[in-house]
Design an enzyme around this catalytic site. Structure first.
Site, PDB file in Angstrom:
ATOM      1  N   ASP A 148       0.860  -1.182   0.000  1.00 26.21           N
ATOM      2  CA  ASP A 148       0.000   0.000   0.000  1.00 26.21           C
ATOM      3  C   ASP A 148       0.893   1.228   0.000  1.00 26.21           C
ATOM      4  O   ASP A 148       1.799   1.349   0.831  1.00 26.21           O
ATOM      5  CB  ASP A 148      -0.913   0.014   1.229  1.00 26.21           C
ATOM      6  CG  ASP A 148      -1.827   1.224   1.250  1.00 26.21           C
ATOM      7  OD1 ASP A 148      -2.811   1.234   0.495  1.00 26.21           O
ATOM      8  OD2 ASP A 148      -1.539   2.158   2.029  1.00 26.21           O
ATOM      9  N   GLU A 151      -1.680  -1.474  -5.970  1.00 23.79           N
ATOM     10  CA  GLU A 151      -2.899  -0.840  -6.443  1.00 23.79           C
ATOM     11  C   GLU A 151      -2.654  -0.162  -7.796  1.00 23.79           C
ATOM     12  O   GLU A 151      -1.529   0.216  -8.105  1.00 23.79           O
ATOM     13  CB  GLU A 151      -3.375   0.210  -5.443  1.00 23.79           C
ATOM     14  CG  GLU A 151      -3.748  -0.345  -4.090  1.00 23.79           C
ATOM     15  CD  GLU A 151      -4.101   0.765  -3.122  1.00 23.79           C
ATOM     16  OE1 GLU A 151      -5.293   0.954  -2.830  1.00 23.79           O
ATOM     17  OE2 GLU A 151      -3.161   1.441  -2.656  1.00 23.79           O
ATOM     18  N   ASP A 191      -3.486   1.705   6.615  1.00 23.59           N
ATOM     19  CA  ASP A 191      -2.573   1.292   5.554  1.00 23.59           C
ATOM     20  C   ASP A 191      -2.246  -0.194   5.654  1.00 23.59           C
ATOM     21  O   ASP A 191      -2.122  -0.879   4.631  1.00 23.59           O
ATOM     22  CB  ASP A 191      -1.292   2.123   5.617  1.00 23.59           C
ATOM     23  CG  ASP A 191      -1.562   3.600   5.397  1.00 23.59           C
ATOM     24  OD1 ASP A 191      -2.562   3.921   4.730  1.00 23.59           O
ATOM     25  OD2 ASP A 191      -0.784   4.429   5.902  1.00 23.59           O
TER      26      ASP A 191
END
Length: 485
Positions: free
Chosen positions: A227, A327, A414
């Site tokens: 992340d 991501e 996170d």
């Protein structure tokens, strides 16, 4: 023209070295970069003149057969036209290598090709505008593809066409060893100048049998989720919820704000290139130029610090783990269009360079034999509970602790997102997805807007301008000869 195909077992890699040129060599470098800019601007002006003339003639009712002859946009055509005009418009052309002019023409051919494809929907992404003229403050760069391009045996010099032998600040031993062993081959060399005024030479090479180093430790967690953020650059977690590492963001631009404010105010008090009272251009003073050079060095150092942190973190991820899940962030969309109310957030996002993490992992995972898995842009990694799989629809950016409304679990925001990403990658290894990697992640709490994850197999390439036989002119008419209609 077909793209350059990388042979099996080889990968494309660039070696970048800072140069230490003599004053004579610096003048030659600036001359080559200026020649590339001149060729680009001259041919762009000619292309625009031909297009405007043909558009005007069509408005007069002249038939297509009687229009002014069109000008081709392909690199060979632009180069041929330039060779017929260079003696008249640039009588000094013999002072520089032909590669300098080819650099400017190649950039123009690529820009025109991208513009025409963007207008017809053949190019994905944001729309591309018509090429613009390059100013004297544009980035100086020149690319060499032919001639003598080699690394000297003393491992502190590189030789380029017409420029001769230039000294490098760093040692070139890594590249020299590969070339000596026959496991590396130089394709081209690009010389460019950064904002601090320092020249760099980037050698594009083909490297054979690049693999994971023997000394790289093997992690007990083959699959990890990553992340990215502003405060913590990377939060790495395993599918079982273990937080492996938290890399703090270096924030080099934020740290340099005090110095930049002082330099910008100093530059504002000096004689710049524009007089706001008379609203006219003027010759800048030497002190203004000196302050601008210091500002450029400050920005260059911030960029170097940021790049160093990103390279170290992404290299460790690619070497230690078998599958890395990240991501797919819309980094440009996260920043407002110059809104004052988001000025601090925009600067923080730019300082973190979130999109660079995925770009670096794309080619490093292929280098070291690992895999990169990109979650869909709409995968709610931050809104899913890693304990029960429940979804929290309304999650504010200020909430740094995820409080599950279903099971009551409390976990760092996170870390929770990294765990969800790691579990998404775990489904790929355990075979829970289809062979086409189109399996859903409904068991993790995904919703309908969540698309399939996709595996990325990245590899660089060195190719000339792709020449499309069918181009569209500014007036929208198709020209089968690849010309400006």
């Amino acid at each position: 023209m077909a793209r350059f195909e990388i042979p099996a077992g080889w990968v494309a890699q660039a070696y970048r070295f800072a140069l230490d040129p003599t004053p004579t060599q610096q003048r030659a470098l600036r001359s080559h970069a200026g020649a590339a800019r001149f060729a680009h601007n001259h041919m762009l002006a000619l292309v625009k003149a031909v297009m405007d003339q043909r558009t005007a003639e069509r408005s007069y009712g002249i038939s297509d057969d009687e229009l002014t002859p069109s000008l081709g946009w392909s690199l060979p055509t632009l180069r041929k036209t330039w060779n017929t005009r260079k003696a008249a418009v640039a009588p000094w052309w013999g002072e520089n290598s032909k590669e300098a002019y080819n650099t400017g023409l190649d950039a123009l051919a690529r820009g025109l090709d991208n513009w025409s494809k963007s207008r017809t929907g053949q190019r994905a992404g944001k729309s591309v505008g018509f090429p613009r003229f390059k100013t004297a403050r544009s980035r100086r760069s020149v690319r060499f593809t032919t001639g003598v391009i080699r690394v000297e045996p003393d491992r502190h010099h590189v030789t380029l066409p017409r420029l001769g032998t230039l000294r490098t600040h760093e040692s070139t031993r890594k590249l020299a060893r590969r070339i000596g062993d026959g496991t590396g081959r130089v394709l081209s060399a690009t010389v460019s100048q950064d904002s601090a005024g320092r020249w760099h030479c980037s050698l594009q090479t083909l490297v054979h049998a690049k693999a994971k180093p023997a000394h790289a430790p093997r992690s007990p967690f083959p699959v990890v989720g990553v992340d990215v953020g502003v405060k913590d650059l990377l939060v790495i977690a395993a599918p079982d919820g273990t937080e492996l590492e938290r890399v703090r963001a270096p924030k080099p631009l934020t740290r340099a704000q005090t110095q930049l404010r002082v330099l910008q105010r100093t530059a504002a008090r000096r004689h710049g290139p524009y007089d706001p009272v008379a609203r006219s251009k003027q010759t800048p003073s030497k002190r203004w130029r000196a302050v601008q050079a210091r500002i450029g060095k400050t920005h260059a150092r911030a960029a170097n610090v940021r790049r160093d942190a990103l390279h170290k973190a992404t290299t460790a991820l690619a070497q230690h783990h078998r599958v890395v899940v990240v991501e797919t962030l819309n980094a440009s969309g996260m920043r407002s269009a110059g809104g004052v109310f988001k000025r601090g957030l925009n600067r923080a996002l730019a300082d973190a360079a979130l999109a660079q993490v995925r770009a670096m992992l794309a080619y490093k995972t292929r280098w070291y034999g690992s895999a990169l898995l990109e979650a869909d842009r709409y995968f709610p990694s931050s809104k899913l509970c890693s304990a029960c799989g429940g979804r929290k629809p309304n999650l504010l950016l200020a909430e740094r602790t995820y409080q599950c409304e279903h099971c009551g679990a409390a976990i760092d925001r996170d870390r929770n997102a990294a765990v969800n990403l790691a579990r998404l990658g775990e489904t790929r290894i355990s075979g829970e997805q289809s062979p086409a990697d189109s399996g859903s992640v409904a068991g993790r709490g995904a919703i309908r807007e969540t698309g399939p994850a996709r595996a990325v197999m990245a590899g660089g390439c060195e190719a000339p301008t792709p020449h499309n036989p069918n181009r569209v002119g500014q007036a929208g008419t198709v020209d089968s000869q690849g010309t400006a209609a």
